[in-house]
Write a protein that holds these residues in place. Sequence first.
Motif, mmCIF file in Angstrom:
data_model
loop_
_atom_site.group_PDB
_atom_site.id
_atom_site.type_symbol
_atom_site.label_atom_id
_atom_site.label_comp_id
_atom_site.label_asym_id
_atom_site.label_seq_id
_atom_site.Cartn_x
_atom_site.Cartn_y
_atom_site.Cartn_z
ATOM 1 N N PHE A 23 0.904 -1.169 0.030
ATOM 2 C CA PHE A 23 -0.144 -0.018 0.001
ATOM 3 C C PHE A 23 0.803 1.535 -0.118
ATOM 4 O O PHE A 23 0.510 2.222 -0.938
ATOM 5 N N ALA A 26 2.338 1.668 -3.326
ATOM 6 C CA ALA A 26 1.063 2.265 -4.223
ATOM 7 C C ALA A 26 1.046 3.842 -4.240
ATOM 8 O O ALA A 26 0.814 4.414 -5.307
ATOM 9 N N TYR A 59 -6.305 -6.395 -2.615
ATOM 10 C CA TYR A 59 -6.495 -4.996 -2.853
ATOM 11 C C TYR A 59 -5.361 -4.180 -2.679
ATOM 12 O O TYR A 59 -4.943 -3.063 -3.510
ATOM 13 N N ALA A 60 -4.139 -4.532 -2.035
ATOM 14 C CA ALA A 60 -2.769 -3.817 -2.201
ATOM 15 C C ALA A 60 -2.326 -4.036 -3.489
ATOM 16 O O ALA A 60 -1.870 -3.011 -4.105
ATOM 17 N N ALA A 63 -4.272 -1.803 -5.972
ATOM 18 C CA ALA A 63 -3.902 -0.393 -5.713
ATOM 19 C C ALA A 63 -2.713 -0.087 -6.094
ATOM 20 O O ALA A 63 -2.498 0.863 -6.710
ATOM 21 N N SER A 64 -1.429 -0.866 -6.042
ATOM 22 C CA SER A 64 -0.189 -0.696 -6.775
ATOM 23 C C SER A 64 -0.471 -0.580 -8.116
ATOM 24 O O SER A 64 0.216 0.357 -8.668
ATOM 25 N N ALA A 66 -3.132 0.535 -9.680
ATOM 26 C CA ALA A 66 -3.959 1.787 -9.951
ATOM 27 C C ALA A 66 -3.043 3.079 -9.718
ATOM 28 O O ALA A 66 -2.895 4.041 -10.472
ATOM 29 N N GLY A 67 -2.072 3.013 -8.825
ATOM 30 C CA GLY A 67 -1.069 3.853 -8.692
ATOM 31 C C GLY A 67 -0.132 4.066 -9.537
ATOM 32 O O GLY A 67 0.445 5.249 -9.866
#
Length: 81
Positions: A23, A26, A59-60, A63-64, A66-67
Amino acid sequence: MADIHATARPRSSAARICTIIAFVFAAIAIFILPPLFGLVGLVLGIVGAVLGDKPLGWYAAAASVAGAVIGMIISYVVLTN
């Protein structure tokens, strides 16, 4: 009656650490070297999920990715203007 969680892998502190670092990477990927930090965050998120920190590890990982995508879009906008 069998325990429903008997086949699930117990969550370890290593899994939680990998997930938390994923996270963090991310968030860093949005601002600094998106492909590098996004990829490392993706791998750490998957490792965290496999080690037992489900669904937070997945989820992490998401999120990575997406980041990294957001970071590359921001870099493109900043560098072309």
